[in-house]
Design a protein around this motif. Structure first.
Motif, PDB file in Angstrom:
ATOM      1  N   GLN A 142       5.364 -92.377 -23.095  1.00 12.42           N
ATOM      2  CA  GLN A 142       4.405 -93.465 -22.898  1.00 12.42           C
ATOM      3  C   GLN A 142       4.992 -94.791 -23.390  1.00 12.42           C
ATOM      4  OE1 GLN A 142       0.163 -92.478 -23.914  1.00 12.42           O
ATOM      5  NE2 GLN A 142       1.116 -90.538 -24.501  1.00 12.42           N
TER       6      GLN A 142
ATOM      7  N   ASP B 244       3.366 -86.044 -16.863  1.00 16.77           N
ATOM      8  CA  ASP B 244       2.425 -85.078 -16.304  1.00 16.77           C
ATOM      9  C   ASP B 244       2.920 -83.661 -16.551  1.00 16.77           C
ATOM     10  OD1 ASP B 244       0.336 -83.887 -14.863  1.00 16.77           O
ATOM     11  OD2 ASP B 244       1.408 -84.086 -12.965  1.00 16.77           O
TER      12      ASP B 244
ATOM     13  N   THR C  10       2.216 -82.951 -20.217  1.00 18.47           N
ATOM     14  CA  THR C  10       0.844 -82.953 -20.738  1.00 18.47           C
ATOM     15  C   THR C  10      -0.188 -82.297 -19.823  1.00 18.47           C
ATOM     16  OG1 THR C  10       0.237 -85.081 -19.749  1.00 18.47           O
ATOM     17  CG2 THR C  10       1.308 -85.137 -21.932  1.00 18.47           C
TER      18      THR C  10
ATOM     19  N   SER D 156      -2.232 -83.872 -18.042  1.00 16.87           N
ATOM     20  CA  SER D 156      -3.437 -84.691 -18.178  1.00 16.87           C
ATOM     21  C   SER D 156      -3.851 -85.309 -16.841  1.00 16.87           C
ATOM     22  CB  SER D 156      -3.180 -85.813 -19.190  1.00 16.87           C
ATOM     23  OG  SER D 156      -4.144 -86.831 -19.085  1.00 16.87           O
ATOM     24  N   PRO D 157      -5.125 -85.203 -16.478  1.00 13.99           N
ATOM     25  CA  PRO D 157      -5.569 -85.866 -15.252  1.00 13.99           C
ATOM     26  C   PRO D 157      -5.477 -87.388 -15.322  1.00 13.99           C
ATOM     27  CG  PRO D 157      -7.442 -84.852 -16.386  1.00 13.99           C
ATOM     28  CD  PRO D 157      -6.202 -84.422 -17.107  1.00 13.99           C
ATOM     29  N   VAL D 158      -5.596 -87.973 -16.504  1.00 16.56           N
ATOM     30  CA  VAL D 158      -5.444 -89.424 -16.640  1.00 16.56           C
ATOM     31  C   VAL D 158      -3.987 -89.817 -16.382  1.00 16.56           C
ATOM     32  CG1 VAL D 158      -5.632 -91.385 -18.210  1.00 16.56           C
ATOM     33  CG2 VAL D 158      -7.442 -89.667 -18.150  1.00 16.56           C
ATOM     34  N   VAL D 159      -3.058 -88.993 -16.824  1.00 12.88           N
ATOM     35  CA  VAL D 159      -1.647 -89.240 -16.522  1.00 12.88           C
ATOM     36  C   VAL D 159      -1.427 -89.156 -15.020  1.00 12.88           C
ATOM     37  CG1 VAL D 159       0.700 -88.329 -16.778  1.00 12.88           C
ATOM     38  CG2 VAL D 159      -0.789 -88.519 -18.781  1.00 12.88           C
ATOM     39  N   ARG D 160      -2.072 -88.188 -14.355  1.00 12.43           N
ATOM     40  CA  ARG D 160      -1.936 -88.075 -12.892  1.00 12.43           C
ATOM     41  C   ARG D 160      -2.512 -89.312 -12.203  1.00 12.43           C
ATOM     42  NH1 ARG D 160      -3.704 -82.478 -13.755  1.00 12.43           N
ATOM     43  NH2 ARG D 160      -1.767 -81.335 -14.009  1.00 12.43           N
TER      44      ARG D 160
ATOM     45  N   TYR E 296     -15.167 -90.611 -14.672  1.00 10.36           N
ATOM     46  CA  TYR E 296     -14.287 -91.612 -15.276  1.00 10.36           C
ATOM     47  C   TYR E 296     -14.252 -92.838 -14.372  1.00 10.36           C
ATOM     48  CZ  TYR E 296     -10.059 -93.419 -17.614  1.00 10.36           C
ATOM     49  OH  TYR E 296      -9.141 -94.186 -18.302  1.00 10.36           O
TER      50      TYR E 296
END
Length: 195
Positions: A89, A118, A121, A123-127, A156
């Motif tokens: 990040q 991705d 992690t 993570s859907p936020v990363v996607r 979201y």
């Protein structure tokens, strides 16, 4: 939108942890990430408190000392060869912080970094962020194709706002309007609502 006092306290605490745990690359990764984000805090909103998107921020007002400090801390972390999510990040944030104009941003590199993040992690936020980076690199249709495979972000607001922006850029204004309306129902932040 930005609680500068909390940002500064987070930086202070993370720097303290970095002193106490000098061999932890992820602590330095987090500190670098915080420094990069703090460096542009003054430009994230205008005088009326309205959001200023990244590509429209006055980069001459970014804090170059914090960016230099972030670069140094990030290099220290990366030299340890112990990759982690905070470091990735921070590398993404470094690409933004070191681009002197919006046009200088290396979106393909950022998209590749989000792909790695991705994988690390899930993570859907990363996607979501990966889809944004791909859209910036390859156009709105490429980003929308990735958004179709992002699950878990129905409530979201930034998912729907992103979808609306990409649909508008792709010329589908009716679908964009619906996505923006959905985003509006999911946030009560006055600056975000106005935007």
């Amino acid at each position: 939108v930005v609680r500068v006092d909390l940002c500064d306290e987070a930086i202070r605490l993370t720097a303290l942890v970095a002193e106490l745990l000098p061999d932890r690359a992820e602590v330095d990764g987090l500190l670098a990430l915080e420094l990069f984000h703090r460096s542009r805090a003054a430009t994230r909103t205008d005088a009326l408190g309205d959001l200023v998107l990244l590509d429209r921020q006055d980069r001459t007002q970014w804090d170059l000392t914090l960016i230099r400090d972030g670069n140094a801390v990030l290099q220290r972390a990366l030299r340890r060869m112990q990759p982690g999510p905070y470091q990735l990040q921070a590398v993404i944030a470094a690409h933004h912080a070191n681009a002197r104009t919006a046009a200088d941003t290396d979106w393909p590199a950022i998209a590749a970094l989000y792909r790695q993040l991705d994988a690390m992690t899930g993570s859907p936020v990363v996607r979501l962020n990966h889809a944004i980076a791909v859209a910036m690199a390859d156009g709105p249709h490429a980003g929308l194709a990735l958004l179709d495979h992002v699950d878990g972000l129905d409530t979201y607001h930034l998912f729907h706002a992103t979808r609306g922006e990409l649909l508008a850029r792709a010329g589908d204004h009716a679908a964009a309007r619906a996505a923006f309306e959905q985003a509006l129902t999911l946030t009560d932040n006055p600056a975000e609502v106005r935007h």
